[in-house]
Design a protein around this motif. Structure first.
Motif, PDB file in Angstrom:
ATOM      1  N   SER A 190      24.777  15.909  33.958  1.00  0.00           N
ATOM      2  CA  SER A 190      25.001  15.253  35.255  1.00  0.00           C
ATOM      3  C   SER A 190      23.993  15.728  36.292  1.00  0.00           C
ATOM      4  O   SER A 190      23.449  14.928  37.062  1.00  0.00           O
ATOM      5  CB  SER A 190      26.429  15.513  35.742  1.00  0.00           C
ATOM      6  OG  SER A 190      27.381  14.894  34.912  1.00  0.00           O
ATOM      7  N   GLY A 191      23.723  17.036  36.300  1.00  0.00           N
ATOM      8  CA  GLY A 191      22.753  17.578  37.234  1.00  0.00           C
ATOM      9  C   GLY A 191      21.352  17.034  36.979  1.00  0.00           C
ATOM     10  O   GLY A 191      20.641  16.666  37.917  1.00  0.00           O
ATOM     11  N   LEU A 192      20.950  16.948  35.712  1.00  0.00           N
ATOM     12  CA  LEU A 192      19.612  16.469  35.389  1.00  0.00           C
ATOM     13  C   LEU A 192      19.463  14.979  35.664  1.00  0.00           C
ATOM     14  O   LEU A 192      18.397  14.520  36.094  1.00  0.00           O
ATOM     15  CB  LEU A 192      19.285  16.777  33.927  1.00  0.00           C
ATOM     16  CG  LEU A 192      19.014  18.244  33.624  1.00  0.00           C
ATOM     17  CD1 LEU A 192      18.914  18.486  32.125  1.00  0.00           C
ATOM     18  CD2 LEU A 192      17.734  18.712  34.325  1.00  0.00           C
ATOM     19  N   CYS A 193      20.514  14.218  35.437  1.00  0.00           N
ATOM     20  CA  CYS A 193      20.423  12.777  35.684  1.00  0.00           C
ATOM     21  C   CYS A 193      20.333  12.471  37.172  1.00  0.00           C
ATOM     22  O   CYS A 193      19.543  11.617  37.594  1.00  0.00           O
ATOM     23  CB  CYS A 193      21.617  12.062  35.060  1.00  0.00           C
ATOM     24  SG  CYS A 193      21.499  11.977  33.256  1.00  0.00           S
ATOM     25  N   ILE A 194      21.115  13.158  37.988  1.00  0.00           N
ATOM     26  CA  ILE A 194      21.017  12.918  39.435  1.00  0.00           C
ATOM     27  C   ILE A 194      19.677  13.443  39.946  1.00  0.00           C
ATOM     28  O   ILE A 194      19.101  12.892  40.904  1.00  0.00           O
ATOM     29  CB  ILE A 194      22.210  13.554  40.185  1.00  0.00           C
ATOM     30  CG1 ILE A 194      22.493  12.779  41.491  1.00  0.00           C
ATOM     31  CG2 ILE A 194      21.985  15.013  40.488  1.00  0.00           C
ATOM     32  CD1 ILE A 194      22.965  11.389  41.291  1.00  0.00           C
ATOM     33  N   PHE A 195      19.158  14.482  39.308  1.00  0.00           N
ATOM     34  CA  PHE A 195      17.834  14.995  39.648  1.00  0.00           C
ATOM     35  C   PHE A 195      16.767  13.920  39.444  1.00  0.00           C
ATOM     36  O   PHE A 195      15.909  13.706  40.313  1.00  0.00           O
ATOM     37  CB  PHE A 195      17.540  16.233  38.791  1.00  0.00           C
ATOM     38  CG  PHE A 195      16.087  16.565  38.613  1.00  0.00           C
ATOM     39  CD1 PHE A 195      15.345  17.102  39.655  1.00  0.00           C
ATOM     40  CD2 PHE A 195      15.464  16.350  37.393  1.00  0.00           C
ATOM     41  CE1 PHE A 195      13.998  17.415  39.483  1.00  0.00           C
ATOM     42  CE2 PHE A 195      14.123  16.660  37.209  1.00  0.00           C
ATOM     43  CZ  PHE A 195      13.393  17.193  38.260  1.00  0.00           C
ATOM     44  N   SER A 196      16.818  13.213  38.324  1.00  0.00           N
ATOM     45  CA  SER A 196      15.805  12.180  38.054  1.00  0.00           C
ATOM     46  C   SER A 196      15.928  11.024  39.040  1.00  0.00           C
ATOM     47  O   SER A 196      14.919  10.437  39.449  1.00  0.00           O
ATOM     48  CB  SER A 196      15.935  11.666  36.614  1.00  0.00           C
ATOM     49  OG  SER A 196      17.099  10.878  36.450  1.00  0.00           O
TER      50      SER A 196
END
Length: 398
Positions: A190-196
């Motif tokens: 979830s953190g990496l997807c919102i980061f992208s």
């Protein structure tokens, strides 16, 4: 004089600063000690339960660890940014940088979050869930502070220090988040997807250069787009965790949007009809079957975006545009890099969808900027091919 005052004109009277500090209860948690330090570090005074932040040729700034957890985390984020900048701030400058980052966080939670999507459910996710993720993943926190800084730079264009602050936080976010992308797990997906997503929006929101072409550069596909597309490929292994996680409603809506793109339609929109005309024009001029198939795939994905947008327009202009960016063949992007005439004509139709984002601060002006470049790059014959997109999106005069 502080770094902010010297470089950016960020000035306020001592009385005003004191009022702001009191409003945020800053003095409740901080105090200064006149102790010299050699480098930017942080250390804990176990006896007094304090964390001391210090910088070259400056005094310690001591922060009580009894402050709320959020305050301590934001102080760590500010310390990261100070180290990234490689500057030697005074204690007063550190105080102001801390205040600035708190201002950025507050702005994101109260203003920026409402500008990222118009759907109330999605707005709640950006307002509540994303900041909560930011306290678990520092690259997300740096990302939202960077975007918030660009938002304030848009609202207050004379205060250019917001742009420089945005760039510092963005670089830290890219460095830390980028290293984790190949190691996506159910815990960090979830953190990496919102980061992208934050990186993509940051790219759109950043000050444009005349030669910016958004999706591609001179050497190939734009780095932000490579990362954005790569993230969404990697995340397929963590779909269950994403759907059940804090971003769940966003991804559920996204899947519904994908399904909507595949529905048959009895009444094509004007955009779909014009894309069909473009397809026939390309078929008459491109003898190479491989290249023609690449263009057909790009047109078909764009047709689906036009169809989905025409069926259900609310809140989805940006979604349908970004979905095409995600699904268009990579070989098409390479043809666009080479400024092939047919690829530019297809890109002009994409600008019509992108124009739906013109009312959003971070998408403002991109459709006109790109359409103007496309028109300049096309020869007279191919300019006739894009008469309909040009009617939808104005071209800047020389």
């Amino acid at each position: 004089m502080s770094i902010m005052e010297e470089n950016h004109g960020f000035m306020a009277s001592e009385r005003k600063w004191e009022m702001i500090l009191k409003e945020w209860e800053f003095f409740k948690y901080t105090k200064k000690k006149p102790i010299k330090a050699a480098e930017v570090t942080s250390s804990k005074d176990e006896k007094h339960e304090n964390v001391r932040y210090h910088s070259p040729q400056s005094d310690y700034l001591t922060i009580s660890t009894k402050a709320p957890e959020e305050d301590s985390f934001l102080l760590e984020i500010t310390n990261n940014a100070i180290a990234e900048a490689g500057s030697k701030p005074s204690p007063e400058s550190i105080n102001r940088l801390i205040l600035l980052d708190r201002e950025l966080f507050n702005n994101f939670c109260t203003k920026t979050c409402y500008t990222l999507q118009s759907d109330p459910v999605h707005q709640s996710i950006w307002r509540i869930n994303v900041p909560q993720l930011a306290f678990s993943f520092d690259f997300v926190m740096h990302g939202i502070l960077a975007l918030s800084a660009l938002h304030l730079a848009y609202l207050y264009p004379k205060k250019d220090f917001y742009v420089s602050r945005a760039q510092i936080h963005h670089q830290i976010s890219l460095h830390r988040g980028g290293k984790l992308l190949p190691h996506m797990t159910q815990e960090n997906c979830s953190g990496l997807c919102i980061f992208s997503i934050l990186v993509a929006i940051y790219t759109l929101a950043s000050p444009r250069k005349p030669e910016d072409f958004l999706l591609v550069g001179e050497t190939g596909i734009a780095p932000w787009l490579l990362m954005f597309r790569g993230t969404h490929v990697i995340m397929e292994s963590s779909l269950a965790a994403l759907i059940s996680g804090p971003l769940g409603p966003m991804y559920q809506d996204g899947f519904r949007r994908v399904q909507l793109r595949e529905l048959p339609t009895n009444k094509p929109s004007t955009g779909e009809e014009q894309l069909n005309v473009l397809r026939h024009l390309i078929a008459e001029t491109i003898p190479d079957r491989t290249t023609f198939d690449i263009y057909v795939k790009a047109i078909e994905e764009l047709r689906k975006s036009f169809m989905a947008f025409n069926l259900y327009k609310y809140n989805h202009g940006a979604t349908d545009a970004i979905m095409w960016v995600h699904r268009v063949p990579e070989k098409y992007l390479l043809l666009l890099r080479d400024r092939e005439q047919e690829s530019l004509c297809i890109f002009a139709f994409f600008c019509v969808l992108l124009d739906q984002m013109n009312s959003i601060w971070w998408g403002e002006g991109w459709s006109t900027h790109l359409m103007t470049q496309i028109h300049l790059l096309l020869n007279e014959e191919h300019r006739q091919w894009i008469w309909w997109p040009v009617r939808q999106v104005p071209i800047l005069s020389n």
